[in-house]
Design an enzyme around this catalytic site. Structure first.
Site: not given
Length: 268
Positions: A176, A207, A209-212
């Site tokens: 990413k 942003t 928690g974006t990856g979760c």
């Protein structure tokens, strides 16, 4: 009776609701998969950072895994925060007995910069859990750790996605590009073909928690039998809209909006 698609998250908590188990379950619900959870660590955190962490006993982690998998079919699963090697060993021993695609979100550092995994455990994650994954979803710093190489541009990202599969045995790798400038570009290598996913970069600091959320969306779509490329395409849209309509809550990095597409049709 309609088939119920189930998705399991194995991760830590976030009492502020933006990341971790809470974000995963919200995402599963929004994308119409039945969400289940196994908790690794109870985390005291909010939008400004991590305050304290309590790791659950390893035997209790094992008990949770066995309780869920012995009773309910699992159609896809993901891992997030796994803080130490003992937990990783239990998960690595349990996972091959569950015939479902596994999405690894190699969580190492929170959005706030706080470390979420013990340094000596990172190598075990790479060498023993990564080869079990159907897809791994590192951001650039995480991919740099996995490969021990610097990633400075999109060509480096492409190479990293391919290397993660060929060197460590992941089924697919989604690198990413949120840490670069310009458009938000991600690269998926599915073991044979490299795919590009691009969206405009949204000017917000919210942003958390974006990856979760991104990894949970992929897990949800895989639980419904969707091919990996399509699952990533739809998940990229989901997380982009969640960032676009992020919620201005808290004094730090606010949460993404898991309800952003509720009234929209996803015609992808």
């Amino acid at each position: 009776m309609n088939k119920v698609n189930t998705a399991l998250t194995i991760a830590g908590t976030d009492p502020s609701g933006g990341a971790g188990i809470q974000a995963d379950l919200k995402t599963f619900q929004e994308l119409k998969s039945y969400g289940m959870s196994v908790i690794t660590s109870v985390v005291s955190q909010n939008t400004t950072g991590v305050k304290d962490v309590h790791h659950l006993p390893v035997e209790f982690l094992k008990s949770q895994l066995e309780a869920v998998s012995s009773d309910i079919p699992i159609h896809a699963m993901k891992t997030g925060m796994i803080s130490n090697m003992d937990m990783m060993k239990v998960i690595a021993e349990w996972m091959p007995n569950v015939p479902a695609p596994y999405v690894m979100d190699p969580v190492m550092v929170a959005t706030s910069g706080d470390p979420l995994i013990e340094k000596e455990s990172r190598g075990f994650l790479r060498d023993h859990l990564l080869p079990l994954s159907a897809v791994v979803t590192p951001n650039i710093p995480e991919a740099e750790f996995l490969l021990d190489e610097k990633i400075s541009n999109t060509e480096d990202m492409k190479d990293a996605a391919m290397q993660i599969c060929t060197r460590f045995g992941a089924g697919a790798a989604l690198v990413k590009g949120g840490h670069l400038k310009g458009d938000a570009i991600d690269y998926l290598y599915d073991g044979s073909v490299l795919h590009e996913f691009k969206s405009e970069r949204i000017d917000t600091t919210n942003t958390h928690g974006t990856g979760c959320t991104y990894a949970a969306a992929i897990t949800s779509y895989l639980s419904q039998g969707m091919p990996i490329e399509k699952a990533v395409e739809k998940s990229k849209y989901f997380v982009t809209e969640a960032i676009r309509h992020s919620i201005d809550l808290g004094e730090g990095s606010g949460p993404t909006n898991h309800f952003a597409i509720r009234k929209e049709e996803m015609n992808l």
